[in-house]
Design a protein around this motif. Structure first.
Motif, PDB file in Angstrom:
ATOM      1  N   ASN A   1       0.812  -1.213   0.000  1.00  0.00           N
ATOM      2  CA  ASN A   1       0.000   0.000   0.000  1.00  0.00           C
ATOM      3  C   ASN A   1       0.842   1.258   0.000  1.00  0.00           C
ATOM      4  O   ASN A   1       0.532   2.235  -0.668  1.00  0.00           O
ATOM      5  CB  ASN A   1      -0.942  -0.001   1.213  1.00  0.00           C
ATOM      6  CG  ASN A   1      -2.056  -1.030   1.072  1.00  0.00           C
ATOM      7  OD1 ASN A   1      -2.409  -1.376  -0.042  1.00  0.00           O
ATOM      8  ND2 ASN A   1      -2.586  -1.508   2.185  1.00  0.00           N
ATOM      9  N   SER A   2       1.940   1.267   0.794  1.00  0.00           N
ATOM     10  CA  SER A   2       2.809   2.443   0.820  1.00  0.00           C
ATOM     11  C   SER A   2       3.446   2.674  -0.536  1.00  0.00           C
ATOM     12  O   SER A   2       3.686   3.812  -0.931  1.00  0.00           O
ATOM     13  CB  SER A   2       3.898   2.259   1.885  1.00  0.00           C
ATOM     14  OG  SER A   2       4.704   1.129   1.589  1.00  0.00           O
ATOM     15  N   LEU A   3       3.713   1.595  -1.260  1.00  0.00           N
ATOM     16  CA  LEU A   3       4.301   1.709  -2.591  1.00  0.00           C
ATOM     17  C   LEU A   3       3.297   2.293  -3.571  1.00  0.00           C
ATOM     18  O   LEU A   3       3.633   3.133  -4.402  1.00  0.00           O
ATOM     19  CB  LEU A   3       4.763   0.325  -3.068  1.00  0.00           C
ATOM     20  CG  LEU A   3       5.666   0.281  -4.303  1.00  0.00           C
ATOM     21  CD1 LEU A   3       6.963   1.020  -4.037  1.00  0.00           C
ATOM     22  CD2 LEU A   3       5.966  -1.154  -4.686  1.00  0.00           C
ATOM     23  N   LEU A   4       2.033   1.889  -3.445  1.00  0.00           N
ATOM     24  CA  LEU A   4       1.017   2.358  -4.372  1.00  0.00           C
ATOM     25  C   LEU A   4       0.739   3.844  -4.205  1.00  0.00           C
ATOM     26  O   LEU A   4       0.428   4.535  -5.173  1.00  0.00           O
ATOM     27  CB  LEU A   4      -0.283   1.560  -4.175  1.00  0.00           C
ATOM     28  CG  LEU A   4      -0.219   0.063  -4.538  1.00  0.00           C
ATOM     29  CD1 LEU A   4      -1.563  -0.579  -4.330  1.00  0.00           C
ATOM     30  CD2 LEU A   4       0.236  -0.119  -5.971  1.00  0.00           C
ATOM     31  N   THR A   5       0.826   4.362  -2.981  1.00  0.00           N
ATOM     32  CA  THR A   5       0.552   5.780  -2.763  1.00  0.00           C
ATOM     33  C   THR A   5       1.663   6.651  -3.318  1.00  0.00           C
ATOM     34  O   THR A   5       1.482   7.861  -3.454  1.00  0.00           O
ATOM     35  CB  THR A   5       0.381   6.065  -1.261  1.00  0.00           C
ATOM     36  OG1 THR A   5       1.553   5.637  -0.566  1.00  0.00           O
ATOM     37  CG2 THR A   5      -0.836   5.327  -0.703  1.00  0.00           C
ATOM     38  N   ALA A   6       2.817   6.062  -3.617  1.00  0.00           N
ATOM     39  CA  ALA A   6       3.937   6.814  -4.186  1.00  0.00           C
ATOM     40  C   ALA A   6       4.167   6.417  -5.634  1.00  0.00           C
ATOM     41  O   ALA A   6       5.283   6.454  -6.127  1.00  0.00           O
ATOM     42  CB  ALA A   6       5.195   6.563  -3.361  1.00  0.00           C
ATOM     43  N   LEU A   7       3.078   6.019  -6.308  1.00  0.00           N
ATOM     44  CA  LEU A   7       3.186   5.447  -7.644  1.00  0.00           C
ATOM     45  C   LEU A   7       2.652   6.388  -8.712  1.00  0.00           C
ATOM     46  O   LEU A   7       1.561   6.946  -8.572  1.00  0.00           O
ATOM     47  CB  LEU A   7       2.402   4.128  -7.687  1.00  0.00           C
ATOM     48  CG  LEU A   7       2.280   3.419  -9.034  1.00  0.00           C
ATOM     49  CD1 LEU A   7       3.652   2.939  -9.514  1.00  0.00           C
ATOM     50  CD2 LEU A   7       1.307   2.241  -8.923  1.00  0.00           C
ATOM     51  N   SER A   8       3.427   6.549  -9.786  1.00  0.00           N
ATOM     52  CA  SER A   8       2.965   7.277 -10.971  1.00  0.00           C
ATOM     53  C   SER A   8       2.981   6.321 -12.153  1.00  0.00           C
ATOM     54  O   SER A   8       3.957   5.598 -12.352  1.00  0.00           O
ATOM     55  CB  SER A   8       3.874   8.477 -11.271  1.00  0.00           C
ATOM     56  OG  SER A   8       3.814   9.446 -10.242  1.00  0.00           O
ATOM     57  N   ILE A   9       1.906   6.327 -12.927  1.00  0.00           N
ATOM     58  CA  ILE A   9       1.809   5.472 -14.110  1.00  0.00           C
ATOM     59  C   ILE A   9       1.745   6.375 -15.332  1.00  0.00           C
ATOM     60  O   ILE A   9       0.874   7.241 -15.428  1.00  0.00           O
ATOM     61  CB  ILE A   9       0.578   4.560 -14.045  1.00  0.00           C
ATOM     62  CG1 ILE A   9       0.664   3.677 -12.794  1.00  0.00           C
ATOM     63  CG2 ILE A   9       0.468   3.706 -15.308  1.00  0.00           C
ATOM     64  CD1 ILE A   9      -0.573   2.846 -12.539  1.00  0.00           C
ATOM     65  N   ILE A  10       2.676   6.188 -16.253  1.00  0.00           N
ATOM     66  CA  ILE A  10       2.822   7.076 -17.397  1.00  0.00           C
ATOM     67  C   ILE A  10       2.491   6.332 -18.680  1.00  0.00           C
ATOM     68  O   ILE A  10       3.015   5.251 -18.946  1.00  0.00           O
ATOM     69  CB  ILE A  10       4.253   7.644 -17.466  1.00  0.00           C
ATOM     70  CG1 ILE A  10       4.522   8.496 -16.228  1.00  0.00           C
ATOM     71  CG2 ILE A  10       4.458   8.464 -18.736  1.00  0.00           C
ATOM     72  CD1 ILE A  10       5.957   8.956 -16.095  1.00  0.00           C
ATOM     73  N   LEU A  11       1.615   6.939 -19.469  1.00  0.00           N
ATOM     74  CA  LEU A  11       1.225   6.358 -20.750  1.00  0.00           C
ATOM     75  C   LEU A  11       1.480   7.371 -21.859  1.00  0.00           C
ATOM     76  O   LEU A  11       0.755   8.368 -21.970  1.00  0.00           O
ATOM     77  CB  LEU A  11      -0.264   5.989 -20.756  1.00  0.00           C
ATOM     78  CG  LEU A  11      -0.729   4.965 -19.721  1.00  0.00           C
ATOM     79  CD1 LEU A  11      -1.271   5.665 -18.479  1.00  0.00           C
ATOM     80  CD2 LEU A  11      -1.799   4.065 -20.314  1.00  0.00           C
ATOM     81  N   PRO A  12       2.522   7.172 -22.682  1.00  0.00           N
ATOM     82  CA  PRO A  12       2.711   8.030 -23.854  1.00  0.00           C
ATOM     83  C   PRO A  12       1.640   7.698 -24.888  1.00  0.00           C
ATOM     84  O   PRO A  12       1.351   6.524 -25.135  1.00  0.00           O
ATOM     85  CB  PRO A  12       4.111   7.648 -24.343  1.00  0.00           C
ATOM     86  CG  PRO A  12       4.306   6.241 -23.861  1.00  0.00           C
ATOM     87  CD  PRO A  12       3.554   6.129 -22.571  1.00  0.00           C
ATOM     88  N   ALA A  13       1.029   8.716 -25.467  1.00  0.00           N
ATOM     89  CA  ALA A  13      -0.090   8.450 -26.372  1.00  0.00           C
ATOM     90  C   ALA A  13      -0.080   9.404 -27.554  1.00  0.00           C
ATOM     91  O   ALA A  13       0.009  10.625 -27.380  1.00  0.00           O
ATOM     92  CB  ALA A  13      -1.418   8.584 -25.614  1.00  0.00           C
TER      93      ALA A  13
END
Length: 288
Positions: free
Chosen positions: A2-14
């Motif tokens: 959970n701590s990892l998910l709160t510091a997570l950014s997901i990047i999608l080039p489109a």
């Protein structure tokens, strides 16, 4: 986790991915509601911007198309998370695989790559090419590389940003980042994934971009370990010189200019590799 998910950014080039981007973003948010989802709109001429925004993503737009690698760099600079996941916006990558990449990252790795399994390649030709790239890169780095060109990967943001200056603006950012991580001594791991058929038309041109991938391998190979490129070539010229000298000595009892040229060339190429090796070591010297 959970701590990892709160510091997570997901990047999608489109770029012109309006057909798939909405469902992709919605799938990510449904699975990981605490994650930051960034769509980098690379000069799309369709309604990618509107669809991605409506789906709940934060959209960063380029005024014109700069390339997949440029979009990756823009996203990495904009991300606020300590962990970044890069994935395609065209529906090939399953958001359900993200937790698997993060779990492997938590084991102490610095980059985890989703390695496409058999049947995931868009064509037979591309599959053969990727196998060749993997073997060549494995030779360059001395580490087993299961999927050099996969765009689905999780990284520690601070370490990935160290290499932004190396990344090309085209489609070769996975190649460059993987080999740079190995050269810096960072830990890279792989998680098997299955990539689905993309939605919409591919922006990759197999021959043009295939040659570009190959050139990038050699470019990063010279940054990684130049002697692995220069030494075999020097050895080849040295062997040719020796064989020619043996032939001319037996046939005419003399040492020819061609033998001298080949010997000189082999020495010069080896010395170039040695100097390049020292320069590479200085480039990656720990400034701390």
């Amino acid at each position: 986790m959970n701590s990892l998910l709160t510091a997570l950014s997901i990047i999608l080039p489109a770029k012109n991915e309006s057909a798939a981007i909405g469902a992709t973003v919605a799938g990510i948010i449904a699975l990981l509601p605490d994650a930051e989802v960034i769509v980098v709109n690379d000069g799309s001429t369709d309604n990618t911007l509107e669809v991605a925004t409506a789906a709940g993503a934060r959209v960063v737009s380029h005024p014109y198309s700069k390339g997949n690698g440029a979009a990756i760099k823009t996203g990495a600079r904009a991300a606020t998370g300590e962990i970044i996941v890069f994935m395609d916006a065209d529906g090939q990558h399953d958001p359900a695989d993200i937790p698997r990449l993060l779990a492997r990252l938590e084991e102490g790795h610095d980059m985890v790559v989703g390695a496409r399994q058999k049947g995931s390649q868009a064509s037979v030709g591309r599959g053969i090419a990727n196998k060749f790239y993997n073997r060549l890169a494995t030779y360059m780095t001395g580490h087993t590389i299961e999927d050099l060109t996969s765009g689905f990967r999780a990284v520690r943001a601070s370490k990935f940003r160290e290499f932004l200056y190396l990344l090309p603006n085209g489609f070769s950012y996975p190649t460059t980042s993987t080999m740079a991580f190995f050269r810096a001594g960072y830990s890279v791991s792989y998680v098997p994934i299955h990539a689905a058929q993309r939605i919409g038309k591919s922006h990759i041109k197999l021959v043009k971009d295939g040659m570009r991938f190959l050139l990038i391998i050699f470019k990063i190979g010279t940054l990684y370990s130049p002697l692995k490129l220069f030494a075999p070539l020097a050895g080849l010229l040295f062997g040719m010189a020796t064989l020619w000298y043996g032939y001319t000595f037996v046939d005419a009892g003399r040492f020819t200019n061609m033998s001298a040229l080949l010997y000189t060339g082999s020495v010069m190429i080896f010395l170039m590799g040695l100097i390049s090796e020292q320069i590479t070591a200085l480039m990656y010297k720990d400034e701390g």
